[in-house]
Design an enzyme around this catalytic site. Sequence first.
Site, PDB file in Angstrom:
ATOM      1  CE  LYS B 101      70.860  50.247  40.967  1.00 22.46           C
ATOM      2  NZ  LYS B 101      71.655  51.490  41.749  1.00 22.46           N
ATOM      3  N   GLY B 162      79.950  55.325  43.406  1.00 23.39           N
ATOM      4  CA  GLY B 162      80.779  55.858  44.655  1.00 23.39           C
ATOM      5  C   GLY B 162      81.914  56.936  44.187  1.00 23.39           C
ATOM      6  CB  THR B 211      78.166  58.066  46.975  1.00 26.92           C
ATOM      7  OG1 THR B 211      77.889  56.613  47.059  1.00 26.92           O
ATOM      8  CG2 THR B 211      79.258  58.608  47.983  1.00 26.92           C
TER       9      THR B 211
END
Lengths: 67, 260
Positions: B101, B162, B211
Amino acid sequence: MQLTINGKSRNFEAVTLSVENLVASLNLEGKRLAIECNGEIVPRSQFSVKQLAEGDQLEIVGAVGGG
Amino acid sequence: MSDLLKIAGKTYQSRLLVGTGKYQDFSQTRAAIDASGAEIITVAIRRTNIGQTAGEPSLLDFLPPEEFTYLPNTAGCYSADDAVRTLRLARELLDGHKLVKLEVLGDPDTLYPNMIETIAAAKVLVKDGFDVMVYCSDDPIIAKQLEEIGCCAVMPLASLIGSGMGILNPWNLQIIIANANIPVLVDAGVGTASDAAIAMELGCQGVLMNTAIAAARDPVLMAGAMKKAVEAGREAYLAGRMPKKLYSASPSSPTTGLIK
């Protein structure tokens, strides 16, 4: 021999030191990690062959939790 | 039903990809990932603690690389060079593993991606033989360019990393999906199960989150909710939703046989 490992200076009594010796002296044997010496990756297969020199800069990394 | 996610030539049952950060401890990480059903899990590459206790448990003890597909990330990298360097270390760390990634951040406050650096890194990594899943802005032109460079999946943000703000621009995501010949996955910004379902209903091939699960009051319960949401959203997408209309003159019950 003075080495910089993960940004910190460390002194070793040994006159010659392979990457394998270094890993053992840091109690990191058997851990899954990757090592860079002066910006170049040292493949695991080269740990016993690669000799470190005074002033070498090492990065020793592992996998941690992340997103 | 054989509806598999295919990335870089490999197939996966689960369309939910999860991160491994921000959990209380490794056993909670493991429990949440088990509940999520995820097969692909992201990890970060960081300096090893030197001089710490030798027997200290590591993430890999709880999540063996033989059981999961690791997706090493470049979180915390702000330049193409740092990202490339990190992923080369990851490849060495994971025995030649190619699936990665890529994310190159542009700003420490918002964690918004720097797409100029991301594109530069993607070019180097693809040439170097990596299978690059790339975190990106939701700009359809950039997404197409990343595909043309040779990335194996594009992963536009739903909203900031997040933030839990959900999908802020479904219209751009739809354009990216419509134009793409590679999987599009939403990465970042999912806050709760409905956000994941909406991403899948839009036609995303998968969702990546960290998250939303780890910061839930009960992460393991939320992981299960996300699994169901991704599955439900995918099935709704495949089923093809009814058209939206302002009102309908077509009631669901018969208009004849009413009592008089």
